[in-house]
Design a protein around this motif. Structure first.
Motif, PDB file in Angstrom:
ATOM      1  N   LEU A 168       5.185 -11.538   1.317  1.00 13.29           N
ATOM      2  CA  LEU A 168       5.539 -10.468   1.941  1.00 13.29           C
ATOM      3  C   LEU A 168       7.119 -10.294   1.545  1.00 13.29           C
ATOM      4  N   LEU A 169       7.800 -11.302   1.941  1.00 14.72           N
ATOM      5  CA  LEU A 169       9.293 -11.256   1.372  1.00 14.72           C
ATOM      6  C   LEU A 169       9.495 -10.811   0.122  1.00 14.72           C
ATOM      7  N   LYS A 170       8.311 -11.417  -0.758  1.00 14.11           N
ATOM      8  CA  LYS A 170       8.542 -11.341  -2.189  1.00 14.11           C
ATOM      9  C   LYS A 170       8.373  -9.679  -2.444  1.00 14.11           C
ATOM     10  N   ALA A 171       7.461  -9.155  -1.771  1.00 14.63           N
ATOM     11  CA  ALA A 171       7.379  -7.776  -1.909  1.00 14.63           C
ATOM     12  C   ALA A 171       8.425  -6.990  -1.838  1.00 14.63           C
ATOM     13  N   GLY A 172       9.397  -7.517  -0.712  1.00 13.47           N
ATOM     14  CA  GLY A 172      10.805  -6.809  -0.323  1.00 13.47           C
ATOM     15  C   GLY A 172      11.604  -7.025  -1.609  1.00 13.47           C
ATOM     16  N   GLU A 173      11.323  -7.973  -2.360  1.00 14.34           N
ATOM     17  CA  GLU A 173      12.075  -8.139  -3.596  1.00 14.34           C
ATOM     18  C   GLU A 173      11.652  -7.078  -5.046  1.00 14.34           C
ATOM     19  N   LEU A 174      10.128  -7.244  -4.772  1.00 17.02           N
ATOM     20  CA  LEU A 174       9.628  -6.580  -5.986  1.00 17.02           C
ATOM     21  C   LEU A 174       9.776  -4.873  -5.865  1.00 17.02           C
ATOM     22  N   THR A 175       9.628  -4.652  -4.552  1.00 15.50           N
ATOM     23  CA  THR A 175       9.386  -3.116  -4.358  1.00 15.50           C
ATOM     24  C   THR A 175      10.154  -2.566  -3.406  1.00 15.50           C
ATOM     25  N   PRO A 176      11.321  -1.766  -3.841  1.00 17.59           N
ATOM     26  CA  PRO A 176      12.159  -0.986  -2.796  1.00 17.59           C
ATOM     27  C   PRO A 176      11.378  -0.160  -1.704  1.00 17.59           C
ATOM     28  N   GLU A 227      11.866   2.938  -0.957  1.00 16.46           N
ATOM     29  CA  GLU A 227      11.455   4.170  -1.438  1.00 16.46           C
ATOM     30  C   GLU A 227      10.313   4.147  -2.143  1.00 16.46           C
ATOM     31  N   LYS A 228       9.820   2.987  -2.891  1.00 16.73           N
ATOM     32  CA  LYS A 228       8.615   2.901  -3.734  1.00 16.73           C
ATOM     33  C   LYS A 228       7.426   2.738  -2.802  1.00 16.73           C
ATOM     34  N   ALA A 229       7.739   2.316  -1.614  1.00 21.01           N
ATOM     35  CA  ALA A 229       6.442   2.122  -0.967  1.00 21.01           C
ATOM     36  C   ALA A 229       6.198   2.866   0.340  1.00 21.01           C
ATOM     37  N   GLU A 230       7.064   3.621   0.756  1.00 22.63           N
ATOM     38  CA  GLU A 230       7.163   4.093   2.194  1.00 22.63           C
ATOM     39  C   GLU A 230       6.828   3.301   3.301  1.00 22.63           C
ATOM     40  N   ARG A 231       5.502   2.451   3.194  1.00 25.37           N
ATOM     41  CA  ARG A 231       5.450   1.215   4.058  1.00 25.37           C
ATOM     42  C   ARG A 231       5.289   0.182   3.367  1.00 25.37           C
ATOM     43  N   ARG A 232       5.924  -0.799   3.445  1.00 25.72           N
ATOM     44  CA  ARG A 232       5.730  -2.070   2.714  1.00 25.72           C
ATOM     45  C   ARG A 232       4.935  -3.133   3.409  1.00 25.72           C
ATOM     46  N   VAL A 233       3.711  -3.051   2.759  1.00 21.57           N
ATOM     47  CA  VAL A 233       2.435  -3.746   3.758  1.00 21.57           C
ATOM     48  C   VAL A 233       1.596  -4.392   2.915  1.00 21.57           C
ATOM     49  N   LEU A 234       1.258  -5.641   3.178  1.00 15.88           N
ATOM     50  CA  LEU A 234       0.262  -6.441   2.673  1.00 15.88           C
ATOM     51  C   LEU A 234      -0.908  -6.235   3.698  1.00 15.88           C
ATOM     52  N   VAL A 235      -2.122  -5.775   3.147  1.00 18.29           N
ATOM     53  CA  VAL A 235      -3.184  -5.344   3.961  1.00 18.29           C
ATOM     54  C   VAL A 235      -4.004  -6.604   3.870  1.00 18.29           C
ATOM     55  N   LEU A 236      -4.467  -6.661   5.345  1.00 18.09           N
ATOM     56  CA  LEU A 236      -5.488  -8.120   5.725  1.00 18.09           C
ATOM     57  C   LEU A 236      -6.684  -7.749   5.407  1.00 18.09           C
ATOM     58  N   ALA A 237      -7.343  -7.813   4.320  1.00 17.50           N
ATOM     59  CA  ALA A 237      -8.270  -7.212   3.976  1.00 17.50           C
ATOM     60  C   ALA A 237      -9.764  -8.547   4.081  1.00 17.50           C
ATOM     61  N   ASN A 238     -10.873  -7.805   4.497  1.00 15.05           N
ATOM     62  CA  ASN A 238     -11.863  -8.562   4.964  1.00 15.05           C
ATOM     63  C   ASN A 238     -12.771  -8.439   3.564  1.00 15.05           C
ATOM     64  N   PRO A 239     -12.964  -9.907   3.030  1.00 12.35           N
ATOM     65  CA  PRO A 239     -13.836  -9.846   1.813  1.00 12.35           C
ATOM     66  C   PRO A 239     -15.163  -9.435   1.943  1.00 12.35           C
ATOM     67  N   GLY A 240     -15.581  -9.278   3.043  1.00  9.45           N
ATOM     68  CA  GLY A 240     -16.970  -9.096   3.201  1.00  9.45           C
ATOM     69  C   GLY A 240     -17.296  -7.471   3.143  1.00  9.45           C
ATOM     70  N   HIS A 241     -16.041  -6.756   3.138  1.00 15.58           N
ATOM     71  CA  HIS A 241     -16.241  -5.283   3.056  1.00 15.58           C
ATOM     72  C   HIS A 241     -15.802  -4.969   1.644  1.00 15.58           C
ATOM     73  N   THR A 242     -15.386  -6.024   0.770  1.00 16.58           N
ATOM     74  CA  THR A 242     -14.696  -6.012  -0.473  1.00 16.58           C
ATOM     75  C   THR A 242     -13.098  -5.729  -0.166  1.00 16.58           C
ATOM     76  N   LEU A 243     -12.158  -6.405  -0.960  1.00 20.00           N
ATOM     77  CA  LEU A 243     -10.870  -6.154  -0.670  1.00 20.00           C
ATOM     78  C   LEU A 243     -10.117  -4.911  -1.106  1.00 20.00           C
ATOM     79  N   GLU A 244     -10.777  -4.247  -1.857  1.00 17.95           N
ATOM     80  CA  GLU A 244     -10.494  -2.775  -2.419  1.00 17.95           C
ATOM     81  C   GLU A 244     -10.484  -1.889  -1.042  1.00 17.95           C
ATOM     82  N   LYS A 245     -11.525  -2.025  -0.004  1.00 13.54           N
ATOM     83  CA  LYS A 245     -11.901  -1.099   0.989  1.00 13.54           C
ATOM     84  C   LYS A 245     -10.623  -1.262   1.979  1.00 13.54           C
ATOM     85  N   MET A 246      -9.917  -2.260   1.925  1.00 13.28           N
ATOM     86  CA  MET A 246      -8.559  -2.506   2.918  1.00 13.28           C
ATOM     87  C   MET A 246      -9.125  -2.369   4.486  1.00 13.28           C
TER      88      MET A 246
END
Ligand code: 1HN
Length: 356
Positions: free
Chosen positions: A58-66, A68-87
């Motif tokens: 998450l701190l790395k995301a703080g360096e990689l993505t300002p 303004e480019k994220a609006e909400r800088r979030v790493l989603v905790l995705a359940n693999p049982g639903h597939t990660l894409e479904k978030m």
């Protein structure tokens, strides 16, 4: 009586093709899949997200993505049982870890899904909800219910991280999920958590009800923790030392779809929760806890999060002999109750709800 049902392969290929060409599907090959005996099909898998894994990324995301480019800088905790894409963490719950750096601003918007924030670490950030500025400290719960304007800012000096819990998967499934952008909110005087600061007394509404559907937007951790400690002291034999976050005007769940709770496990305590229909999320605020199903177990340290599917007996254990453990829990109970599908299986037997 349960018969073996015919399969798709039992049918002539040209017949199946003729059906499909007309957007028709035979039910019987899929009937047991959508309506299995006794226990529903659940895509939600028991899943553990360790904060030690999340934080550096998450701190790395703080360096990689300002911001303004994220609006909400979030790493989603995705359940693999639903597939990660479904978030999705479960069928109705979305979880994300959000980072706000000193001086950043996540602009004002509102949307149809309900959200809450559980503050994980850092001081100095705030969320303004409909003009009410809510300071964010470790363990505080802040509501941003459906349709209310909200924005986040940070006047402190260290990164701030919080856990977002939304009913986004449900809103998306219902095809009602959308947002509107706004401009910076004027801050109003008055805070719900001060107006409702003492148990048993609420502000008198001289001309009828306040008209505010959500009179309290910030639930300070200090108050929830004090309530749990008092309960534990007051009732030494009480097993489930738990409080529910409620709307202080109605006594009902704080939000419409998801339920929010704080639980204290006494030193060394093991607490077995009966299988219940809703999926549940456990997040450690203080202490450590083992969260186990019949087949799997996770050892959670502070800021760790896990998800357990519905209809699953769950055992919570505080391995510390000296320190209590405090957990934040989110589940789908309000939704299940409203839908009439809420169920507790005391002895692992189906307890099909009926609407007499
Ligand atoms: C949202 O509005 C926030 O306001 C965070 O902080 C996470 C995930 C999906 C949709 C809206 C926020 C979100 C979100």
């Amino acid at each position: 009586m349960s018969h073996e049902l015919g399969t798709l392969e039992d049918l002539p290929a040209d017949y199946v093709a003729a059906l499909r060409a007309r957007n028709l599907v035979p039910l019987w090959p899929s009937l047991r899949g959508v309506l299995p005996p006794k226990v529903p099909t659940r895509h939600t898998q028991p899943t553990h997200w360790a904060y030690a894994d999340i934080k550096p990324l998450l701190l790395k995301a703080g360096e990689l993505t300002p911001i303004e480019k994220a609006e909400r800088r979030v790493l989603v905790l995705a359940n693999p049982g639903h597939t990660l894409e479904k978030m999705q963490a479960s069928s109705a719950m979305y979880l994300g870890m959000q980072l706000l750096l000193p001086g950043e601003w996540a602009p004002s918007h509102r949307h149809t899904p309900n959200a809450v924030r559980m503050v994980v670490e850092g001081e100095g950030a705030w969320t303004t909800v409909e003009g009410e500025k809510c300071p964010m400290s470790r363990g505080d719960l802040i509501l941003t219910p459906t349709g209310l304007w909200h924005e986040h800012g940070h006047d402190g000096t260290e990164p701030v991280v919080w856990l977002d819990v939304l009913d986004l998967p449900l809103a998306y499934y219902l095809e009602v999920s959308y947002h509107l952008n706004g401009s910076r909110q004027e801050t109003k005087v008055g805070q719900g958590d001060r107006a409702y600061a003492r148990s048993g007394v609420v502000p008198t509404q001289v001309f009828g009800r306040s008209g505010r559907r959500y009179p309290m937007l910030r639930y300070p951790w200090a108050n929830a923790k004090a309530a749990l400690q008092s309960m534990a002291d007051d009732q030494p034999d009480l097993d489930c030392v738990q409080v529910t976050y409620v709307n202080p005007e109605t006594g009902e769940d704080a939000e419409n779809i998801l339920g929010f709770y704080a639980l204290m496990l006494r030193p060394g305590q093991t607490l077995t929760l009966s299988a219940r229909s809703p999926a549940a999320v456990y997040h450690v605020i203080e202490g450590t806890a083992r969260v186990a199903t019949e087949s799997q177990g996770f050892d959670l340290v502070p800021a760790d999060t896990c998800c357990i599917p519905g209809y699953t007996q769950t055992t919570l254990k505080n391995g510390s002999a000296s320190e209590p453990a405090f957990l934040f829990i989110a589940d789908e109970s309000p939704l299940h109750r409203k839908l009439g599908v809420y169920e507790v299986r005391e002895d692992a037997q189906p307890a099909m709800p009926t609407q007499l």
